[in-house]
Motif scaffolding. Structure first.
Motif: not given
Length: 257
Positions: A57-62, A89-90, A110-113, A123-124
């Protein structure tokens, strides 16, 4: 009736099946690709009757390429269903944001940008609360348009746990005292302290990520393979072949280098 616990040293994988459990990727397609090459090379040069590659898990974000990671995993599973992917969770937070653009939710904080950037969307967050909410609303609309339906289907398809032999695999951990088959999805992707601090043995060895550690953490009752790949440049996996257990690492450029 209380089920007997098992110690890591005594735990075994299924006979004739080699297991690989890969920690949190967080957009590091370079490291995920390198880990897959290493695993494929092992399977080629030391064949096994059967195998599974389990992604925790946690493939996305950051990290820089969440879109590329998800594309890679979709293709890997299509190529061979022995590639298994669990929810982090991400990943659920990404789905939640696509459904409801919360300016203060997990995705934005937490890293969605960086995830949005991998889909070509900016995304700002403006200084004022109203400006921030409006900016996120506009970015959300663009992101919903940019994310392929295949990625949404993939994220929605993720299981919360899987078990093989004496090992139980999930993203974050389990709640002590609750049978494995009764664990809540919320705990499986979010739990920390009460799981980490539990001194007793579980009915299976829990293999997880979610909480970054400098090196793989091998305990009597659990193994943590989250080595903060997006920042450290080090992706870690646990390999299990019968009674043999090994830690695999691949390295690349880290944020500090």
């Amino acid at each position: 009736m209380t089920r007997p616990g098992i110690h890591f040293l005594d735990a075994r994988g299924p006979q004739g099946m080699r297991l690989y459990a890969i920690g949190d990727v967080h957009g590091r397609l370079d490291l995920l690709s390198a880990m897959h090459r290493r695993i494929e090379s092992e399977i080629e040069h030391k064949p096994t009757a059967d195998w599974r590659v389990i992604h925790l898990g946690d493939y996305a974000d950051r990290g820089p390429d969440s879109r590329g990671v998800i594309d890679f995993l979709i293709e890997a599973r299509k190529r061979d269903p022995r590639h298994l992917m669990l929810a982090g969770n991400h990943d659920i937070g990404f789905l939640d944001f696509l459904d409801t653009p919360d300016p203060d939710g997990l995705f934005m904080r937490f890293g969605g940008v960086q995830t949005a950037q991998s889909y070509g969307v900016s995304l700002t967050a403006d200084a004022s609360w109203f400006g921030k909410a409006e900016s996120v609303r506009q970015g959300h609309a663009a992101l919903v348009e940019a994310v392929p339906q295949s990625h949404i289907d993939f994220l929605q398809s993720l299981a919360f746990s899987v078990t093989f032999g004496d090992f139980f695999f999930c993203h974050a951990g389990i709640r002590p005292g609750i049978p494995l088959e009764q664990q809540s999805p919320q705990d499986l992707i979010w739990i920390r302290e009460i799981f980490h601090d539990h001194p007793g043995l579980y009915e299976k060895i829990v293999v997880h990520g979610h909480t970054p550690v400098p090196e793989a953490e091998v305990m009597a009752n659990r193994v943590n393979v989250d080595t903060l790949a997006w920042h450290s440049g080090k992706l870690t996996a646990l390999a299990i072949d019968g009674a043999d257990k090994r830690i695999l690492t691949v390295t690349g450029e880290g944020e500090g280098s």
